[in-house]
Every structure is written in C-alpha cells, then in structure tokens.
Design an enzyme around this catalytic site. Structure first.
Site, PDB file in Angstrom:
ATOM      1  N   HIS A   1     -11.713 -12.923   0.380  1.00 36.64           N
ATOM      2  CA  HIS A   1     -11.489 -14.350   0.277  1.00 36.64           C
ATOM      3  C   HIS A   1     -11.542 -15.309   1.866  1.00 36.64           C
ATOM      4  O   HIS A   1     -12.457 -13.986   3.079  1.00 36.64           O
ATOM      5  CB  HIS A   1      -9.848 -14.566   0.403  1.00 36.64           C
TER       6      HIS A   1
ATOM      7  N   TYR B   1      -1.352  -3.158  -4.695  1.00 33.03           N
ATOM      8  CA  TYR B   1      -2.839  -3.194  -4.981  1.00 33.03           C
ATOM      9  C   TYR B   1      -2.638  -2.016  -5.259  1.00 33.03           C
ATOM     10  O   TYR B   1      -3.469  -0.977  -5.774  1.00 33.03           O
ATOM     11  CB  TYR B   1      -3.321  -2.794  -3.329  1.00 33.03           C
TER      12      TYR B   1
ATOM     13  N   HIS C   1     -12.337 -15.436  -7.602  1.00 28.49           N
ATOM     14  CA  HIS C   1     -12.533 -14.328  -8.218  1.00 28.49           C
ATOM     15  C   HIS C   1     -13.912 -14.848  -9.529  1.00 28.49           C
ATOM     16  O   HIS C   1     -14.020 -14.626 -10.075  1.00 28.49           O
ATOM     17  CB  HIS C   1     -11.855 -13.549  -8.943  1.00 28.49           C
TER      18      HIS C   1
ATOM     19  N   GLU D   1      -4.397 -17.624  -0.757  1.00 26.58           N
ATOM     20  CA  GLU D   1      -3.979 -16.364   0.362  1.00 26.58           C
ATOM     21  C   GLU D   1      -4.946 -15.646   1.293  1.00 26.58           C
ATOM     22  O   GLU D   1      -5.736 -15.137   1.231  1.00 26.58           O
ATOM     23  CB  GLU D   1      -4.118 -15.170  -0.730  1.00 26.58           C
TER      24      GLU D   1
ATOM     25  N   HIS E   1       3.694 -10.605  -6.410  1.00 26.79           N
ATOM     26  CA  HIS E   1       2.459  -9.800  -6.245  1.00 26.79           C
ATOM     27  C   HIS E   1       2.381  -8.518  -6.277  1.00 26.79           C
ATOM     28  O   HIS E   1       3.486  -7.453  -5.263  1.00 26.79           O
ATOM     29  CB  HIS E   1       1.445 -10.240  -5.358  1.00 26.79           C
TER      30      HIS E   1
ATOM     31  N   GLU F   1      -4.185 -10.970 -13.379  1.00 25.75           N
ATOM     32  CA  GLU F   1      -5.216 -12.141 -12.735  1.00 25.75           C
ATOM     33  C   GLU F   1      -6.688 -11.555 -12.887  1.00 25.75           C
ATOM     34  O   GLU F   1      -6.804 -10.288 -12.742  1.00 25.75           O
ATOM     35  CB  GLU F   1      -5.250 -11.455 -11.088  1.00 25.75           C
TER      36      GLU F   1
ATOM     37  N   ASP G   1      -7.554 -17.500 -10.420  1.00 25.89           N
ATOM     38  CA  ASP G   1      -7.911 -16.858  -8.490  1.00 25.89           C
ATOM     39  C   ASP G   1      -9.405 -17.616  -9.163  1.00 25.89           C
ATOM     40  O   ASP G   1     -10.415 -17.159  -9.234  1.00 25.89           O
ATOM     41  CB  ASP G   1      -7.784 -15.772  -7.881  1.00 25.89           C
TER      42      ASP G   1
ATOM     43  N   ARG H   1       0.503  -0.963  -0.346  1.00 19.75           N
ATOM     44  CA  ARG H   1      -0.211   0.314  -0.083  1.00 19.75           C
ATOM     45  C   ARG H   1       0.988   1.034   0.100  1.00 19.75           C
ATOM     46  O   ARG H   1       0.438   2.488   0.408  1.00 19.75           O
ATOM     47  CB  ARG H   1      -1.389   0.001   1.285  1.00 19.75           C
TER      48      ARG H   1
ATOM     49  N   HIS I   1      -4.575 -19.128  -8.253  1.00 22.44           N
ATOM     50  CA  HIS I   1      -4.524 -18.789  -6.715  1.00 22.44           C
ATOM     51  C   HIS I   1      -6.140 -19.204  -6.180  1.00 22.44           C
ATOM     52  O   HIS I   1      -7.518 -19.399  -6.599  1.00 22.44           O
ATOM     53  CB  HIS I   1      -4.610 -17.192  -7.151  1.00 22.44           C
TER      54      HIS I   1
ATOM     55  N   ASP J   1     -15.246  -9.597  -4.514  1.00 22.99           N
ATOM     56  CA  ASP J   1     -14.065  -9.939  -3.744  1.00 22.99           C
ATOM     57  C   ASP J   1     -13.526 -10.276  -2.819  1.00 22.99           C
ATOM     58  O   ASP J   1     -13.432  -9.239  -1.915  1.00 22.99           O
ATOM     59  CB  ASP J   1     -13.009  -9.325  -4.552  1.00 22.99           C
TER      60      ASP J   1
ATOM     61  N   HIS K   1      -2.982  -7.307 -11.010  1.00 24.05           N
ATOM     62  CA  HIS K   1      -4.539  -6.683 -11.057  1.00 24.05           C
ATOM     63  C   HIS K   1      -4.690  -5.922 -12.584  1.00 24.05           C
ATOM     64  O   HIS K   1      -3.803  -5.084 -12.291  1.00 24.05           O
ATOM     65  CB  HIS K   1      -4.956  -5.914 -10.236  1.00 24.05           C
TER      66      HIS K   1
END
Length: 287
Positions: free
Chosen positions: A227, A69, A178, A257, A66, A141, A175, A36, A212, A225, A106
């Site tokens: 998880h 974000y 997703h 994840e 990854h 992804e 994923d 972040r 994923h 989304d 992403h």
C-alpha cells in the site's frame, strides 16, 4: 459513497468512532481483536451499547470489521481451519452486535497445494461461519500476492462464493491496490468501467458491498500487495479519482488503509483529499 479510514479501537470500541470523527470519516474499519493473535477480545454488552451510542451521535454512518490476518479458511491444517472458523464466527457475532455493514475477509491461501481443493475448503469453512452466526454480512476481499493466495481474480472470487453456498449475506470488498497489482487496470474511468463490467458478470449484481482505497507501491500485474498513500503510487491521483468517482459505488463504505505520512494510518487530510478527488471526478463525468 461513505469515505473513511481504518482506525484503532484501543481503549474501548467506542474510541474507534471518536478517532473516525477526528479524521472527518463517514465510515470506519476496525479489527475486533489483535490482528496477529488468535485470542478474541472479550467484549461485554456494555461495550457494544457504548459503541452503538457513539455511532448514533456521530457523523460515522458505517463500520466494517476486518478479520484478523491469521485466518486461513483454506488451510490444509485442520487445526488452523478450526481456529479460523472460531475467529471468523466471533468477528461476525461482534459485527452483528455493533451493527457493522460487514466483516471483510481475505479468503485465504492454498500455499503450494491445489487451488481448487483450497477453494472448496475455504468455502466450507466460510459457510460454517455464516451458519453459526446471523445478521452480519461477510465481504470477501480481492487479493494480491504470489503463490497460492486466493481471490486474485474475479473467477476465483466467484468460485469461492459458490463454494460457500452463495448466501445472501456474502458479498465482496474491492481493494484498488489489489486490483491493480493483480492486473486489473483501473487507472482511468474507461479502465475502471471495463473492470467493473467484468466483476459484475463474474460475481453477479449487487455483490460488491464495500471498498478499500489504497494506492499501490508496485506496478500493474506485479502480484505484490504494497500500500501507498493516495496519489503517491502507481494509481496516482488520476487512478484514485477514477475509483472514487465510479457511479456504481454510490452509497458504499470506502475505507483507506494507507500508511499515512508517519506510518500511523490514514489522516484527516488524506480523507479530505479523497473527497475532493471524488467531487472532481463526478463533475468531470457530469454526475
């Protein structure tokens, strides 16, 4: 299939390998910097060498990075796109230095703008990042979410691939959470087979490069989304088994994840459970 988990590189890149080994992982995924924050971590050649040495001495056979974000290659804001380009290029260069199987990205969001124009912007930015780096693959992804989120369908992923130049280094990360949230019913072997046939038709052969595995807190087609731990969501053990035992995924890195029971991430027990589900599914299919 190389089953593993997303782990932290806190304390040094090589520590991520140690955390993977502690969990019995054959694959790991890391952030190469704070997920972040824009500021990249300044790794040295010694950091990269220590990571490669730790990998070579461990059971871990694959590592994914990854992308952070904050990256939005599709943003209408030129400054955000410029920051996204720098961050993504840095991730690809770190991936090359540590021998990563790929950087997972992403694709971005159109927010309230035109999706086609957003895909064109994202493709241009992704293409520039690939041109400014070498060696490491980039895996787009599939996504879930409302609004202008890109990559919720195989059609959008295919359009992103073309917009980025369909480079050989470009592939896809699927994923499970997703897929379900975007309306792809993979909860049975027959359903997973139909979805993967559709994926191959849209994306081309050999483009699915990583996976994923996440259960979903929200139902089929929810576009949310969220998880869940393996077996505790809408996929359940049956749906996770169908995904894990898909023969076309053989040899690919698959990372969890999931939040884990204490919200600190996937556990050794969860990885072992996934391995057992996969073996059970393969046996049921006669593989």
């Amino acid at each position: 299939m190389l089953i593993g988990a997303h782990v932290s590189p806190a304390g040094g890149l090589y520590k991520a390998v140690e955390r993977g080994v502690e969990r019995g992982a054959d694959a790991i995924q890391i952030f190469n910097q704070s997920p972040r924050m824009w500021r990249p971590t300044a790794y040295t050649d010694e950091d990269f060498a220590a990571f490669r040495e730790a990998m070579a001495a461990s059971r871990v056979r694959a590592v994914l990075i990854h992308a952070v974000y904050l990256v939005n290659c599709a943003s209408e804001d030129r400054e955000i796109r410029a920051k996204s380009l720098r961050s993504l290029t840095h991730s690809l260069r770190v991936g090359k230095a540590i021998g990563a199987a790929g950087v997972v990205l992403h694709p971005g969001s159109a927010l309230k703008g035109h999706v086609g124009e957003a895909i064109a912007r994202a493709g241009k930015t992704i293409g520039e990042a690939l041109a400014d780096s070498e060696g490491c693959e980039l895996h787009l992804e599939d996504t879930a979410g409302a609004g202008g989120t890109l990559g919720r369908s195989f059609g959008e992923l295919a359009a992103l691939l073309e917009a980025a130049g369909a480079e050989k280094r470009l592939g896809f990360c699927l994923d499970s959470c997703h897929l379900l949230a975007s309306g792809y019913d993979i909860r049975t072997p027959a359903g997973a087979d139909r979805v993967l046939r559709e994926a191959r038709k849209a994306l081309g052969a050999g483009r699915i490069r990583s996976l994923h595995l996440n259960d979903s807190k929200t139902p089929l087609g929810s576009n949310r989304d969220r998880h869940a731990n393996v077996g505790e969501g809408e996929l359940g053990d049956e749906g996770c088994t169908a995904f894990l035992s898909e023969a076309r995924f053989e040899g690919l890195p698959l990372v969890l994840e999931t939040p884990g029971p204490d919200k600190t991430g996937p556990t050794a027990q969860e990885i072992a459970h996934c391995t057992a589900l996969r073996e059970r599914g393969l046996a049921a299919r006669g593989i």
